[in-house]
Design a protein around this motif. Structure first.
Motif, PDB file in Angstrom:
ATOM      1  N   ALA A 109       0.837  -1.199   0.000  1.00  0.00           N
ATOM      2  CA  ALA A 109       0.000   0.000   0.000  1.00  0.00           C
ATOM      3  C   ALA A 109       0.867   1.242   0.000  1.00  0.00           C
ATOM      4  O   ALA A 109       0.514   2.279  -0.581  1.00  0.00           O
ATOM      5  N   ASN A 110       2.029   1.139   0.643  1.00  0.00           N
ATOM      6  CA  ASN A 110       2.970   2.253   0.697  1.00  0.00           C
ATOM      7  C   ASN A 110       3.416   2.643  -0.710  1.00  0.00           C
ATOM      8  O   ASN A 110       3.460   3.828  -1.059  1.00  0.00           O
ATOM      9  N   TRP A 111       3.751   1.669  -1.531  1.00  0.00           N
ATOM     10  CA  TRP A 111       4.176   1.928  -2.912  1.00  0.00           C
ATOM     11  C   TRP A 111       3.038   2.572  -3.713  1.00  0.00           C
ATOM     12  O   TRP A 111       3.253   3.536  -4.452  1.00  0.00           O
ATOM     13  N   GLN A 112       1.840   2.042  -3.569  1.00  0.00           N
ATOM     14  CA  GLN A 112       0.712   2.577  -4.313  1.00  0.00           C
ATOM     15  C   GLN A 112       0.411   4.015  -3.914  1.00  0.00           C
ATOM     16  O   GLN A 112       0.111   4.859  -4.767  1.00  0.00           O
ATOM     17  N   THR A 113       0.529   4.307  -2.617  1.00  0.00           N
ATOM     18  CA  THR A 113       0.257   5.662  -2.140  1.00  0.00           C
ATOM     19  C   THR A 113       1.284   6.649  -2.667  1.00  0.00           C
ATOM     20  O   THR A 113       0.951   7.758  -3.088  1.00  0.00           O
ATOM     21  N   PHE A 114       2.552   6.236  -2.676  1.00  0.00           N
ATOM     22  CA  PHE A 114       3.622   7.153  -3.082  1.00  0.00           C
ATOM     23  C   PHE A 114       3.625   7.383  -4.590  1.00  0.00           C
ATOM     24  O   PHE A 114       3.791   8.512  -5.060  1.00  0.00           O
ATOM     25  N   THR A 115       3.467   6.319  -5.376  1.00  0.00           N
ATOM     26  CA  THR A 115       3.587   6.437  -6.834  1.00  0.00           C
ATOM     27  C   THR A 115       2.252   6.613  -7.546  1.00  0.00           C
ATOM     28  O   THR A 115       2.225   7.069  -8.695  1.00  0.00           O
ATOM     29  N   GLY A 116       1.172   6.217  -6.886  1.00  0.00           N
ATOM     30  CA  GLY A 116      -0.125   6.283  -7.544  1.00  0.00           C
ATOM     31  C   GLY A 116      -0.365   5.127  -8.499  1.00  0.00           C
ATOM     32  O   GLY A 116      -1.398   5.065  -9.169  1.00  0.00           O
ATOM     33  N   GLN A 117       0.587   4.194  -8.571  1.00  0.00           N
ATOM     34  CA  GLN A 117       0.421   3.030  -9.441  1.00  0.00           C
ATOM     35  C   GLN A 117      -0.596   2.060  -8.842  1.00  0.00           C
ATOM     36  O   GLN A 117      -0.610   1.822  -7.638  1.00  0.00           O
ATOM     37  N   GLY A 118      -1.430   1.477  -9.692  1.00  0.00           N
ATOM     38  CA  GLY A 118      -2.333   0.437  -9.240  1.00  0.00           C
ATOM     39  C   GLY A 118      -1.602  -0.888  -9.129  1.00  0.00           C
ATOM     40  O   GLY A 118      -0.497  -1.048  -9.647  1.00  0.00           O
ATOM     41  N   ALA A 119      -2.218  -1.846  -8.457  1.00  0.00           N
ATOM     42  CA  ALA A 119      -1.580  -3.142  -8.235  1.00  0.00           C
ATOM     43  C   ALA A 119      -1.253  -3.842  -9.548  1.00  0.00           C
ATOM     44  O   ALA A 119      -0.155  -4.356  -9.745  1.00  0.00           O
ATOM     45  N   ARG A 120      -2.200  -3.849 -10.483  1.00  0.00           N
ATOM     46  CA  ARG A 120      -1.966  -4.551 -11.745  1.00  0.00           C
ATOM     47  C   ARG A 120      -0.850  -3.895 -12.558  1.00  0.00           C
ATOM     48  O   ARG A 120      -0.065  -4.568 -13.227  1.00  0.00           O
ATOM     49  N   THR A 121      -0.772  -2.579 -12.492  1.00  0.00           N
ATOM     50  CA  THR A 121       0.260  -1.860 -13.243  1.00  0.00           C
ATOM     51  C   THR A 121       1.645  -2.147 -12.694  1.00  0.00           C
ATOM     52  O   THR A 121       2.627  -2.235 -13.441  1.00  0.00           O
ATOM     53  N   SER A 122       1.748  -2.310 -11.375  1.00  0.00           N
ATOM     54  CA  SER A 122       3.046  -2.473 -10.728  1.00  0.00           C
ATOM     55  C   SER A 122       3.619  -3.871 -10.852  1.00  0.00           C
ATOM     56  O   SER A 122       4.840  -4.047 -10.812  1.00  0.00           O
ATOM     57  N   LEU A 123       2.755  -4.878 -10.983  1.00  0.00           N
ATOM     58  CA  LEU A 123       3.216  -6.260 -10.970  1.00  0.00           C
ATOM     59  C   LEU A 123       4.203  -6.551 -12.093  1.00  0.00           C
ATOM     60  O   LEU A 123       4.219  -5.896 -13.127  1.00  0.00           O
ATOM     61  N   GLY A 124       5.047  -7.547 -11.834  1.00  0.00           N
ATOM     62  CA  GLY A 124       6.084  -7.896 -12.799  1.00  0.00           C
ATOM     63  C   GLY A 124       7.115  -6.785 -12.857  1.00  0.00           C
ATOM     64  O   GLY A 124       7.586  -6.307 -11.833  1.00  0.00           O
ATOM     65  N   ARG A 125       7.441  -6.347 -14.055  1.00  0.00           N
ATOM     66  CA  ARG A 125       8.384  -5.255 -14.220  1.00  0.00           C
ATOM     67  C   ARG A 125       7.675  -3.924 -14.466  1.00  0.00           C
ATOM     68  O   ARG A 125       8.313  -2.916 -14.801  1.00  0.00           O
ATOM     69  N   GLY A 126       6.359  -3.934 -14.265  1.00  0.00           N
ATOM     70  CA  GLY A 126       5.588  -2.712 -14.465  1.00  0.00           C
ATOM     71  C   GLY A 126       5.949  -1.598 -13.502  1.00  0.00           C
ATOM     72  O   GLY A 126       5.758  -0.421 -13.814  1.00  0.00           O
TER      73      GLY A 126
END
Length: 223
Positions: free
Chosen positions: A44-61
């Motif tokens: 949740a920390n990563w999503q809050t800081f970058t605004g990236q959604g979970a699906r976007t961040s997964l893998g090398r996203g």
């Protein structure tokens, strides 16, 4: 109270909860990566800081949130930290959800199992954007003034032989912004009749630590 082997708060999982709690409190942003550098779970920390959604961040996203020129160095730092099994310091710019980039200084921490197998990489960072801007404000103002005045400037570190020119200085010699610079190349561009005098004057200035003014001719690449 008896403890069940199925209690998710016991065994090897208990330290994970404590670890993540510490990360949430001590870091502005942190993220977890597999040994291959992929994000298999999104904090949740990563999503809050970058605004990236979970699906976007997964893998090398997740790399999409890293400023493109910073990506190769960041990936190399992560690779070296994993290979040496040592914590490595790193800096990179991360994009927020409003499109702005923040400079993050952090540590890449390899997490290994008791048998030595690399389990994951933990990266935790602190936003140092404001601190860096405060320290560089005067330099930024100077660069703006130089650019507006169309004056060419160069810096020569005599100890390291590093030669740095502003883009406009290169333009005065007919060179593109990405042209490699060295003192030898500078002298080669000076008109042959002025070359020795300019070289001697530069050496004299270094010896006596004083400023000088001199006109000289420059040969452009087109002759």
């Amino acid at each position: 109270m008896s403890l069940s082997s199925h209690d998710p708060h016991q065994g090897h999982e208990a330290p994970d909860y404590r670890f993540l709690a510490v990360m949430r409190e001590s870091a502005d942003v942190f993220w977890l990566l597999t040994p291959a550098g992929e994000m298999s779970e999104v904090s949740a920390n990563w999503q809050t800081f970058t605004g990236q959604g979970a699906r976007t961040s997964l893998g090398r996203g997740w790399l999409d949130a890293v400023y493109p020129p910073d990506q190769p160095q960041l990936e190399n730092t992560l690779h070296q930290a994993a290979k040496a099994s040592q914590t490595a310091e790193m800096e990179c710019h991360l994009r927020r959800d409003d499109g702005t980039y923040r400079l993050v200084r952090g540590h890449a921490i390899p997490v290994r199992l008791p048998d030595g197998t690399l389990r994951e990489m933990v990266v935790c960072g602190t936003d140092i954007t404001a601190r860096e801007l405060a320290g560089k404000m005067s330099d930024a103002q100077m660069q703006l003034a130089v650019k507006a005045s169309r004056v060419g400037m160069w810096d020569w570190d005599c100890l390291t032989s590093q030669f740095v020119w502003t883009d406009h200085m290169k333009a005065l010699f007919g060179w593109p912004p990405d042209a490699p610079i060295s003192y030898e190349r500078f002298l080669e561009a000076v008109h042959p009749d002025d070359r020795e005098r300019v070289d001697q004057l530069g050496a004299c200035t270094l010896d006596n630590a004083r400023e000088y003014r001199r006109d000289y001719r420059v040969m452009w690449p087109d002759g």
